[in-house]
Design a protein around this motif. Structure first.
Motif, PDB file in Angstrom:
ATOM      1  N   LEU A 146       0.810  -1.211   0.000  1.00 16.25           N
ATOM      2  CA  LEU A 146       0.000   0.000   0.000  1.00 16.25           C
ATOM      3  C   LEU A 146       0.845   1.265   0.000  1.00 16.25           C
ATOM      4  N   ILE A 147       1.914   1.273   0.774  1.00 18.67           N
ATOM      5  CA  ILE A 147       2.675   2.506   0.958  1.00 18.67           C
ATOM      6  C   ILE A 147       3.594   2.804  -0.230  1.00 18.67           C
ATOM      7  N   ASP A 148       4.056   1.794  -0.925  1.00 17.84           N
ATOM      8  CA  ASP A 148       4.945   2.039  -2.070  1.00 17.84           C
ATOM      9  C   ASP A 148       4.291   2.919  -3.134  1.00 17.84           C
ATOM     10  N   GLU A 149       2.968   2.902  -3.214  1.00 17.40           N
ATOM     11  CA  GLU A 149       2.257   3.690  -4.223  1.00 17.40           C
ATOM     12  C   GLU A 149       2.059   5.144  -3.820  1.00 17.40           C
ATOM     13  N   VAL A 150       2.206   5.451  -2.545  1.00 10.40           N
ATOM     14  CA  VAL A 150       1.901   6.797  -2.055  1.00 10.40           C
ATOM     15  C   VAL A 150       2.908   7.811  -2.588  1.00 10.40           C
ATOM     16  N   ARG A 151       2.391   8.927  -3.053  1.00 12.15           N
ATOM     17  CA  ARG A 151       3.220  10.038  -3.503  1.00 12.15           C
ATOM     18  C   ARG A 151       2.777  11.308  -2.794  1.00 12.15           C
ATOM     19  N   LEU A 152       3.726  12.124  -2.425  1.00 11.24           N
ATOM     20  CA  LEU A 152       3.418  13.385  -1.758  1.00 11.24           C
ATOM     21  C   LEU A 152       3.133  14.433  -2.829  1.00 11.24           C
ATOM     22  N   VAL A 153       1.867  14.646  -3.115  1.00 11.37           N
ATOM     23  CA  VAL A 153       1.450  15.576  -4.160  1.00 11.37           C
ATOM     24  C   VAL A 153       1.217  16.946  -3.532  1.00 11.37           C
ATOM     25  N   ARG A 154       2.043  17.891  -3.906  1.00  7.79           N
ATOM     26  CA  ARG A 154       1.930  19.234  -3.331  1.00  7.79           C
ATOM     27  C   ARG A 154       0.822  20.015  -4.040  1.00  7.79           C
ATOM     28  N   PRO A 155       0.063  20.819  -3.303  1.00 13.00           N
ATOM     29  CA  PRO A 155      -0.991  21.614  -3.944  1.00 13.00           C
ATOM     30  C   PRO A 155      -0.397  22.696  -4.841  1.00 13.00           C
ATOM     31  N   THR A 156      -1.078  22.971  -5.931  1.00 13.49           N
ATOM     32  CA  THR A 156      -0.644  24.023  -6.851  1.00 13.49           C
ATOM     33  C   THR A 156      -1.524  25.267  -6.734  1.00 13.49           C
ATOM     34  N   LEU A 157      -2.680  25.127  -6.093  1.00 14.85           N
ATOM     35  CA  LEU A 157      -3.530  26.274  -5.812  1.00 14.85           C
ATOM     36  C   LEU A 157      -3.662  26.386  -4.296  1.00 14.85           C
ATOM     37  N   LEU A 158      -3.131  27.472  -3.742  1.00 14.68           N
ATOM     38  CA  LEU A 158      -3.099  27.646  -2.294  1.00 14.68           C
ATOM     39  C   LEU A 158      -4.160  28.639  -1.851  1.00 14.68           C
ATOM     40  N   VAL A 159      -4.739  28.357  -0.679  1.00 17.31           N
ATOM     41  CA  VAL A 159      -5.800  29.204  -0.130  1.00 17.31           C
ATOM     42  C   VAL A 159      -5.264  29.905   1.107  1.00 17.31           C
ATOM     43  N   ASP A 160      -5.296  31.220   1.077  1.00 16.95           N
ATOM     44  CA  ASP A 160      -4.923  32.051   2.217  1.00 16.95           C
ATOM     45  C   ASP A 160      -6.059  33.041   2.416  1.00 16.95           C
ATOM     46  N   GLY A 161      -7.014  32.683   3.255  1.00 17.05           N
ATOM     47  CA  GLY A 161      -8.239  33.456   3.353  1.00 17.05           C
ATOM     48  C   GLY A 161      -9.378  32.661   2.752  1.00 17.05           C
ATOM     49  N   THR A 162     -10.078  33.255   1.790  1.00 14.06           N
ATOM     50  CA  THR A 162     -11.238  32.610   1.175  1.00 14.06           C
ATOM     51  C   THR A 162     -11.159  32.731  -0.336  1.00 14.06           C
ATOM     52  N   ILE A 163     -11.483  31.639  -1.042  1.00 14.15           N
ATOM     53  CA  ILE A 163     -11.581  31.684  -2.500  1.00 14.15           C
ATOM     54  C   ILE A 163     -12.844  30.942  -2.927  1.00 14.15           C
ATOM     55  N   LYS A 164     -13.280  31.208  -4.164  1.00 15.15           N
ATOM     56  CA  LYS A 164     -14.449  30.547  -4.727  1.00 15.15           C
ATOM     57  C   LYS A 164     -14.020  29.758  -5.963  1.00 15.15           C
ATOM     58  N   LEU A 165     -14.461  28.506  -6.036  1.00 18.67           N
ATOM     59  CA  LEU A 165     -14.221  27.662  -7.200  1.00 18.67           C
ATOM     60  C   LEU A 165     -15.543  27.391  -7.897  1.00 18.67           C
ATOM     61  N   ASP A 166     -15.537  27.439  -9.235  1.00 18.86           N
ATOM     62  CA  ASP A 166     -16.755  27.231 -10.006  1.00 18.86           C
ATOM     63  C   ASP A 166     -16.695  25.897 -10.726  1.00 18.86           C
ATOM     64  N   LEU A 167     -17.684  25.039 -10.480  1.00 19.52           N
ATOM     65  CA  LEU A 167     -17.773  23.749 -11.164  1.00 19.52           C
ATOM     66  C   LEU A 167     -18.785  23.779 -12.302  1.00 19.52           C
ATOM     67  N   GLY A 168     -19.329  24.951 -12.584  1.00 17.79           N
ATOM     68  CA  GLY A 168     -20.392  25.083 -13.570  1.00 17.79           C
ATOM     69  C   GLY A 168     -21.730  25.089 -12.863  1.00 17.79           C
ATOM     70  N   SER A 169     -22.296  26.296 -12.702  1.00 26.12           N
ATOM     71  CA  SER A 169     -23.558  26.483 -11.969  1.00 26.12           C
ATOM     72  C   SER A 169     -23.473  25.918 -10.551  1.00 26.12           C
ATOM     73  N   ARG A 170     -22.287  25.866 -10.032  1.00 29.28           N
ATOM     74  CA  ARG A 170     -22.088  25.361  -8.667  1.00 29.28           C
ATOM     75  C   ARG A 170     -20.823  25.989  -8.101  1.00 29.28           C
ATOM     76  N   ALA A 171     -20.988  26.805  -7.075  1.00 24.52           N
ATOM     77  CA  ALA A 171     -19.847  27.500  -6.472  1.00 24.52           C
ATOM     78  C   ALA A 171     -19.467  26.846  -5.156  1.00 24.52           C
ATOM     79  N   LEU A 172     -18.178  26.650  -4.971  1.00 26.79           N
ATOM     80  CA  LEU A 172     -17.637  26.129  -3.722  1.00 26.79           C
ATOM     81  C   LEU A 172     -16.831  27.242  -3.052  1.00 26.79           C
ATOM     82  N   ILE A 173     -17.097  27.467  -1.772  1.00 30.31           N
ATOM     83  CA  ILE A 173     -16.365  28.478  -1.009  1.00 30.31           C
ATOM     84  C   ILE A 173     -15.338  27.759  -0.149  1.00 30.31           C
TER      85      ILE A 173
END
Length: 308
Positions: free
Chosen positions: A148-175
Motif C-alpha cells: 500500500l505505501i509504495d504507491e503513495v506520492r506526496l502531491v503538493r498543492p498548486t492552488l493555495l488558499v490564504d483566506g477565502t476563495i471561490k471555485l466554479d464547477l459550472g452552476s455550482r460554487a464552492l467556497i
C-alpha cells in the motif's frame, strides 16, 4: 461433452469472479445532498486490513466539472473513489481539495495526479507536507505494509488558499476557507453554496475522539467562528453527516473539558505525565478510540497551556 461443459463452467466462474472484483473496486458512497457524494470512513486506526480508509472523503459534481474532497488513506482507496466518480459522471475532475495534510486524507492523491487536475490546499500545506510527509510514509509502512505505501506520492498543492476563495464547477460554487491553527496548522473547509453542505475536514469529529495536532486554544476559537457559517449539514472528517451547527456540541465539550482539566493540573503543580493519564477522563465513555488519542491530546494541550 462433459469436459466441455466443465471448461465453460470454469470460464463463467472466472468471468463472474473478475466482474465481482471490478465491482468491488468502486468505493461505496452515499448522496448526502444533490450531486454530493460521501464515503463514510471506518472508525478505526489506519491499517493494512482497511486500506487506510478511515476518513470521510467525497466529491461534488457541477455542470462542467467535479471536485474531490480528500482522497483517502491509500492510493488503492483513491482509485476506488475514482471508480465511484466514473460510475456517476464522465465530467472532468478539475480539482482535488485536501482539507489538511494528515495521511488518512491525502495518501490517495496519486490516484488523481495528471490530466490537468489542480490540487488545492491551505497556504501552509506545502510546508507541512515537506516537514512531515516522509515521516508519515515511513511510520505507516509499519502498519499498512509495503504494497500500500509504495504507491503513495506526496502531491503538493498548486492552488493555495490564504483566506477565502471561490471555485466554479459550472452552476455550482464552492467556497474554500483557510483557518488559523486549530486541529492542525493547515485546516481548510469547503462549503457548497447550492446545498449549504459543509465539508469541515478534521475541524469536526463526531464519535471519533478529536485529534489535536495544532492548538487547543486556536481550535476552540475556530469552532466559534465555524459555527457562524450558514450551512444545513456538515460532512465531518470522521463520523456521520449531521445537521449544522448542532454537530459542534460534543466536540466543543470535549475540548473545553480537556483544556479545563489541564489548567487545573498545571495549577496544582502536577506533571505532564499525570495530565496524559487523567485529563478529560470524564469523556472516555462518549468517544471511540479514546485511549488511542486522548493521552496525546492531553500532552499537547499541557505543553501549550503551561505557557499561557
Amino acid at each position: 461433452m462433459t469436459h466441455g461443459v466443465s471448461v465453460l463452467a470454469l470460464l463463467l466462474a472466472l468471468g463472474t469472479s473478475t466482474l465481482s472484483q471490478a465491482q468491488e473496486q468502486e468505493l461505496p458512497v452515499s448522496e448526502v445532498a444533490p450531486k454530493i457524494f460521501v464515503h463514510a470512513g471506518e472508525t478505526a486506526l489506519m491499517a493494512r486490513e482497511n486500506d487506510g480508509a478511515i476518513a470521510n472523503i467525497g466529491f461534488i459534481v457541477g455542470d462542467n466539472a467535479v471536485a474531490v474532497i480528500d482522497t483517502g488513506g491509500s492510493v488503492r482507496e483513491g482509485r476506488r473513489l475514482l471508480a465511484a466518480i466514473r460510475a456517476r459522471t464522465d465530467k472532468p475532475i478539475r480539482y482535488v481539495i485536501n482539507t489538511h495534510g494528515h495521511p488518512d486524507h491525502v495518501f490517495g492523491n496519486a490516484a488523481f495526479a495528471g490530466d490537468g487536475t489542480v490540487f488545492v490546499g491551505h497556504n501552509n500545506l506545502p510546508q507541512a507536507t515537506a516537514a512531515r510527509g516522509q515521516f508519515y510514509i515511513d511510520a505507516f509502512r509499519r502498519t499498512m505494509g509495503d504494497q500500500l505505501i509504495d504507491e503513495v506520492r506526496l502531491v503538493r498543492p498548486t492552488l493555495l488558499v490564504d483566506g477565502t476563495i471561490k471555485l466554479d464547477l459550472g452552476s455550482r460554487a464552492l467556497i474554500l476557507r483557510a483557518w488559523p491553527t486549530a486541529h492542525s496548522d493547515n485546516d481548510l473547509t469547503v462549503l457548497d453554496e447550492q446545498t449549504e453542505t459543509l465539508f469541515a475536514g478534521d475541524l469536526v469529529f463526531l464519535g471519533h475522539t478529536p485529534v489535536l495536532d495544532g492548538s487547543i486554544r486556536g481550535w476552540l476559537t475556530v469552532l466559534s467562528q465555524l459555527g457562524a457559517l450558514s450551512a444545513q449539514r456538515v460532512v465531518p472528517g470522521h463520523g456521520p453527516v449531521t445537521q449544522w451547527p448542532a454537530a459542534l456540541g460534543d466536540e466543543r465539550r470535549y475540548l473545553e473539558t480537556l483544556a479545563s482539566d489541564v489548567r487545573g493540573l498545571i495549577a496544582r503543580g502536577e506533571p505532564i505525565t499525570v495530565a496524559a493519564k487523567t485529563a478529560a477522563a470524564s469523556e472516555r465513555s462518549r468517544w471511540q478510540l479514546f485511549d488511542d488519542f486522548n493521552a496525546r491530546n492531553a500532552t499537547a494541550a499541557f505543553s501549550e497551556i503551561e505557557w499561557e
